[in-house]
Design an enzyme around this catalytic site. Structure first.
Site, short mmCIF file in Angstrom:
data_model
loop_
_atom_site.label_atom_id
_atom_site.label_comp_id
_atom_site.label_asym_id
_atom_site.label_seq_id
_atom_site.Cartn_x
_atom_site.Cartn_y
_atom_site.Cartn_z
N PHE A 1 28.08 30.12 29.56
CA PHE A 1 27.29 30.84 28.53
C PHE A 1 27.41 30.39 27.74
O PHE A 1 28.15 29.75 27.63
CB PHE A 1 27.39 32.59 28.98
N ASN B 1 34.36 42.75 21.68
CA ASN B 1 33.00 42.20 20.74
C ASN B 1 31.15 42.91 21.68
O ASN B 1 32.08 44.32 22.70
CB ASN B 1 32.13 40.65 20.81
N LYS C 1 52.61 52.43 16.56
CA LYS C 1 51.18 51.95 15.71
C LYS C 1 51.26 51.66 14.11
O LYS C 1 52.29 52.61 13.81
CB LYS C 1 50.54 53.85 15.61
N ASP D 1 40.68 29.18 27.04
CA ASP D 1 39.63 28.92 26.90
C ASP D 1 39.75 28.79 28.76
O ASP D 1 39.43 27.74 29.23
CB ASP D 1 39.44 27.39 26.17
N ILE D 2 39.35 30.16 29.07
CA ILE D 2 38.95 30.08 31.02
C ILE D 2 38.01 29.17 31.91
O ILE D 2 38.09 28.37 32.61
CB ILE D 2 38.77 31.92 31.24
N LYS E 1 29.02 22.56 24.71
CA LYS E 1 29.46 22.80 25.69
C LYS E 1 29.71 22.62 26.58
O LYS E 1 30.45 22.38 26.79
CB LYS E 1 29.56 24.63 25.24
N ASP F 1 38.07 34.94 21.80
CA ASP F 1 38.22 33.27 20.79
C ASP F 1 40.03 33.00 20.36
O ASP F 1 40.44 32.32 20.65
CB ASP F 1 37.19 32.96 20.25
O1 PMT Z 1 27.52 41.73 28.93
P1 PMT Z 1 26.22 42.19 28.14
O2 PMT Z 1 25.96 43.03 27.02
O3 PMT Z 1 24.70 42.31 29.16
O4 PMT Z 1 25.54 40.56 26.58
C1 PMT Z 1 25.64 38.79 27.90
C2 PMT Z 1 26.17 38.65 26.74
C3 PMT Z 1 25.42 38.33 25.92
C4 PMT Z 1 27.41 38.98 27.15
C5 PMT Z 1 25.91 37.26 27.67
O5 PMT Z 1 24.63 37.09 28.32
C6 PMT Z 1 26.74 35.78 27.08
O6 PMT Z 1 26.43 34.81 26.49
N1 PMT Z 1 28.26 35.89 27.81
C7 PMT Z 1 28.68 34.48 26.93
C8 PMT Z 1 29.56 34.71 25.57
C9 PMT Z 1 30.16 33.91 25.07
O7 PMT Z 1 31.31 34.18 24.65
O8 PMT Z 1 29.83 32.70 24.83
P2 PMT Z 1 30.38 31.96 24.29
O9 PMT Z 1 29.56 30.75 23.94
O10 PMT Z 1 31.57 32.12 22.57
O11 PMT Z 1 31.57 31.12 25.27
C10 PMT Z 1 31.11 29.99 25.90
C11 PMT Z 1 31.39 30.32 27.48
O12 PMT Z 1 32.53 29.87 27.10
C12 PMT Z 1 31.43 31.49 27.98
O13 PMT Z 1 30.64 31.29 29.23
C13 PMT Z 1 32.74 32.10 27.81
O14 PMT Z 1 32.52 32.89 28.97
C14 PMT Z 1 33.90 30.76 28.46
N2 PMT Z 1 34.45 31.61 27.41
C15 PMT Z 1 34.70 31.57 26.15
C16 PMT Z 1 35.81 31.99 25.54
C17 PMT Z 1 37.71 31.12 26.24
N3 PMT Z 1 38.46 31.73 25.75
N4 PMT Z 1 37.21 31.30 27.25
C18 PMT Z 1 35.99 31.50 27.96
O15 PMT Z 1 35.83 31.07 29.19
#
Ligand code: PMT
Length: 399
Positions: free
Chosen positions: A322, A208, A287, A304-305, A336, A277
């Site tokens: 986040f 991403n 390849k 999901d960490i 969330k 995800d």
């Molecule tokens: O890196 P930059 O270019 O500066 O951009 C910043 C950002 C937009 C990436 C940052 O501000 C941000 O929003 N990060 C979280 C992105 C994200 O994956 O959001 P989510 O809504 O999909 O996930 C929710 C939370 O679960 C997040 O804290 C994520 O780290 C966590 N997660 C998600 C999936 C997973 N398998 N494991 C996780 O820990």
């Protein structure tokens, strides 16, 4: 944290936001801070010295050439007296003068004569703030170690909308508190940052747009206030913040493994990484050749960490997630917060141009069970400082 025995010179310059200064002084006095106000002649067009004398309980200084004022506390004494000089609001004009090393009034002279740290809190019209000269001046002041706090974004007194508003008085006071927080916080903070890459074959992957800037800025802000910082980073091209332990990973599974190993020895976990995800269920050893017109990649869910760290039953850190959303931000972010059993979540609307993924600026709204707080558009370094202050406040409250 009180500000007992802390001595702050508040420099006020000539901007409409000067009307917020009595509130800053009042809040500092509530924390037992000793405040001396220095005003430029422009500032006095917006607010009277008498008001600031009344709220600070000290005479206000406004002239370099006033023998009576010099006899009580002269400019050199004032410069030596300060533990911190805060200039709020700082106009484009004073920023330019300080950057040029000018000393043609009391405030700019104090800036040259003090060895205390200086914090500039800009407030001006959005176009003036965006001007290349203002940006060059701010970068140059930051590079010589001055703090730049804000500005915030929003509607301006002149009717424009954009970046250039003075931070709110309480935000400025909290930044002053954070500045005086002992630099060894005895706090271990774990942060994830950047994207993950999920391999399809040896040459291709799914990922991403995360650049890592937000997470790295948080690591830097946490380190600057004295925390021990561990940063688990996906593949990014950013320099490691000073005094930060960096662990590089590639895939979500790698990040999960590192986070689960590190989390129990940390007090706070901030999950800023944009973790994929899903990952391809089969990774080809070779390849993949383009023999067919279409191709199907079957994906399976990644762990999901954040949810797994939050579910730790022993040594669980305070967990901040986040939420990167494109619509219904509050509903999805709160979903969330509840589902992953978090202490706090920082939501950003990544559909708005100029913020979120890969940009230098961002805006966040923090949600916790009983409340919310907007951290308006600011560059990621400044936003990260405000975010870390808020997280530590909530962490302390939860102890
Ligand atoms: O890196 P930059 O270019 O500066 O951009 C910043 C950002 C937009 C990436 C940052 O501000 C941000 O929003 N990060 C979280 C992105 C994200 O994956 O959001 P989510 O809504 O999909 O996930 C929710 C939370 O679960 C997040 O804290 C994520 O780290 C966590 N997660 C998600 C999936 C997973 N398998 N494991 C996780 O820990």
């Amino acid at each position: 944290m009180t500000l007992e025995n802390k001595k702050v010179v508040l420099g006020i310059t000539g901007g409409i936001a000067a009307y917020k200064c009595p509130e800053i002084v009042r809040r500092l006095k509530d924390l037992n801070c000793d405040v001396r106000v220095v005003m430029t002649s422009g500032a006095k067009e917006f607010i009277t010295p008498l008001t600031l004398q009344a709220v600070s309980g000290n005479p206000v200084s406004d002239s370099l050439l006033d023998p009576a004022a010099e006899a009580s506390m002269g400019h050199i004494e004032l410069a030596k007296w300060a533990d911190l000089v805060v200039i709020a609001p700082a106009t484009a004009d004073v920023i330019a003068k300080i950057n040029a090393g000018m000393a043609n009034d009391l405030l700019t002279t104090i800036c040259l004569a003090t060895d205390a740290p200086i914090a500039i809190v800009p407030a001006m019209n959005q176009q003036m703030y965006a001007a290349k000269t203002t940006q060059r001046n701010l970068t140059s002041l930051r590079n010589i170690g001055m703090h730049i706090w804000g500005p915030a974004s929003g509607e301006q007194a002149c009717g424009d909308i954009g970046k250039g508003r003075l931070l709110e008085p309480m935000q400025i006071v909290e930044l002053i508190q954070a500045h005086f927080t002992p630099k060894s916080l005895d706090l271990n903070i774990l942060i994830t940052a950047g994207p993950t890459r999920e391999a399809i074959d040896p040459v291709r992957y799914i990922s991403n747009h995360s650049s890592g800037k937000m997470g790295f800025a948080i690591a830097q802000a946490a380190q600057q206030i004295g925390a021990n910082v561990t940063l688990i980073s996906g593949p990014v091209s950013l320099a490691t913040p000073h005094n930060t332990k960096r662990l590089d990973v590639v895939s979500a599974s790698d990040m999960h493994e590192q986070a689960m190993a590190q989390a129990p020895s940390h007090d706070i976990f901030i999950a800023c990484a944009a973790v994929a995800d899903y990952r391809p269920s089969n990774v080809s050893d070779q390849k993949i050749k383009k023999n067919d017109d279409d191709m199907t990649v079957t994906m399976i869910k990644n762990p999901d960490i954040l949810a797994d760290v939050s579910a730790l039953t022993a040594n669980r850190p305070f967990c901040v997630g986040f939420a990167a959303e494109t619509q219904d931000v509050e509903t999805y972010a709160r979903g969330k917060l509840t589902r992953k059993k978090l202490d706090m979540i920082a939501a950003n609307n990544v559909s708005i141009a100029g913020q979120g993924f890969n940009s230098d600026d961002n805006a966040l709204t923090l949600y916790w069970k009983q409340g919310k707080l907007d951290l308006p558009l600011a560059d990621k370094q400044e936003l990260a400082k405000q975010l870390v202050v808020e997280i530590i406040k909530h962490y302390n409250h939860a102890q």
